[in-house]
Design a protein around this motif. Sequence first.
Motif, short mmCIF file in Angstrom:
data_model
loop_
_atom_site.label_atom_id
_atom_site.label_comp_id
_atom_site.label_asym_id
_atom_site.label_seq_id
_atom_site.Cartn_x
_atom_site.Cartn_y
_atom_site.Cartn_z
N GLU A 11 0.82 -1.21 0.00
CA GLU A 11 0.00 0.00 0.00
C GLU A 11 0.86 1.26 0.00
N THR A 12 1.97 1.22 0.72
CA THR A 12 2.88 2.37 0.76
C THR A 12 3.39 2.70 -0.62
N PHE A 13 3.88 1.68 -1.33
CA PHE A 13 4.46 1.93 -2.65
C PHE A 13 3.38 2.24 -3.69
N ARG A 14 2.20 1.68 -3.50
CA ARG A 14 1.10 2.03 -4.41
C ARG A 14 0.77 3.51 -4.28
N ASN A 15 0.77 4.01 -3.06
CA ASN A 15 0.48 5.42 -2.84
C ASN A 15 1.57 6.32 -3.43
N TRP A 16 2.81 5.86 -3.41
CA TRP A 16 3.90 6.62 -4.01
C TRP A 16 3.83 6.59 -5.53
N GLY A 17 3.09 5.65 -6.08
CA GLY A 17 3.02 5.51 -7.53
C GLY A 17 4.06 4.55 -8.08
N LEU A 18 4.81 3.89 -7.22
CA LEU A 18 5.80 2.91 -7.65
C LEU A 18 5.09 1.57 -7.83
N TRP A 19 4.41 1.47 -8.96
CA TRP A 19 3.50 0.35 -9.19
C TRP A 19 3.46 0.02 -10.67
N ALA A 20 3.13 -1.22 -10.98
CA ALA A 20 3.07 -1.66 -12.38
C ALA A 20 2.13 -0.78 -13.19
N GLY A 21 2.60 -0.36 -14.36
CA GLY A 21 1.79 0.46 -15.25
C GLY A 21 2.01 1.95 -15.12
N THR A 22 2.77 2.38 -14.10
CA THR A 22 3.00 3.81 -13.88
C THR A 22 4.17 4.30 -14.73
N ASP A 23 4.04 5.53 -15.22
CA ASP A 23 5.07 6.16 -16.05
C ASP A 23 6.05 6.91 -15.15
N TRP A 24 7.31 6.42 -15.09
CA TRP A 24 8.35 7.08 -14.30
C TRP A 24 9.46 7.63 -15.20
N SER A 25 9.10 7.99 -16.43
CA SER A 25 10.07 8.63 -17.31
C SER A 25 10.41 10.01 -16.77
N GLU A 26 11.54 10.56 -17.21
CA GLU A 26 11.89 11.91 -16.80
C GLU A 26 10.90 12.92 -17.35
#
Length: 323
Positions: free
Chosen positions: A103-118
């Motif tokens: 739940e912590t990482f989901r809230n941070w957005g560190l989750w499958a399908g999320t865009d973490w490009s610059e």
Amino acid sequence: MPERHEDRVAQASQSPAAVTRLAASWRRSMVKHGLDPARPPKLRRLMERELIDRRERLGQFVAIARPQLDQLFQLVCPTGCNVLMTDAAGIVLEQRVNAADAETFRNWGLWAGTDWSEQAEGTNGIGTCLAEGRQVTIHRDEHFYSRNTGLSCMDAPIWGPDGRLIAALDVSSARADHTERWNGLIAAQVAQSARQIEAAYFRASFPGARIVTATVEGAEDSALLLAVDKDDLAIGANRAARRAFGLEKEGQLRPRPASDLLGRDDDATGFEKAERAAVIRALARAEGNVSAAARALGVGRATLYRRMQRLGISENPGRLSRG
């Protein structure tokens, strides 16, 4: 009054001649991507169907990477870390996380399908690793957006057999007690896992070839891999080998004789030593029978004789020189 994070980022990004890599990334986030450190956008997450499509496009690569991701997670999971692997665009394809931390990482957005490009999140471990094609650690307030300053992200790029960037491997922590020294230990493991995935995918990409490997002291990427076919032609090279031998930077490799790359100097190269050792082992197992050794190596008898002559190997392994 303490300086706000977004003000510090904006100030450090003003000069076109940013003096550090971090400042250059902050400036790139502001000027090139048009991001405002004071106004973070909503996290961009893919729909499930699009995520599945992206995984399928990298099907063999993802399948090969999964065991390494599992192994890396087993090493770092006691510290409450999240293991991610993205594609070259920064979209998270694979994730390993403890149920208690999910739940912590989901809230941070560190989750499958999320865009973490610059382009989407500014300076961050995944996006900056992909933008610069190098191993990075983005620790807490080194992130572009203040909302991400509670994270420490250790990342390493993964290069495909065509010399192009294919993925980023990430370990992220949201723990306040993770020091930069501790992050350095994790970063070393991330880099090692990335190279293992890279090597495994390279080998799988040339199933009928003999893979010659060597290490070169001082090389940015320590492991050089060369795929050699039954005619002794080099048909594939990983990024490190392409750089070391001045081959095509990206794309399909133009076949050329492996001997032209390995050289014939009196001082044997790392590749020659590796090849010589492989031939000697095959002859020893075959008790000096060249035909049997050639079959074990997957080459013709005449080809093996030529290699033995070039490498200075006699037919009887019991009389082989150790020099």
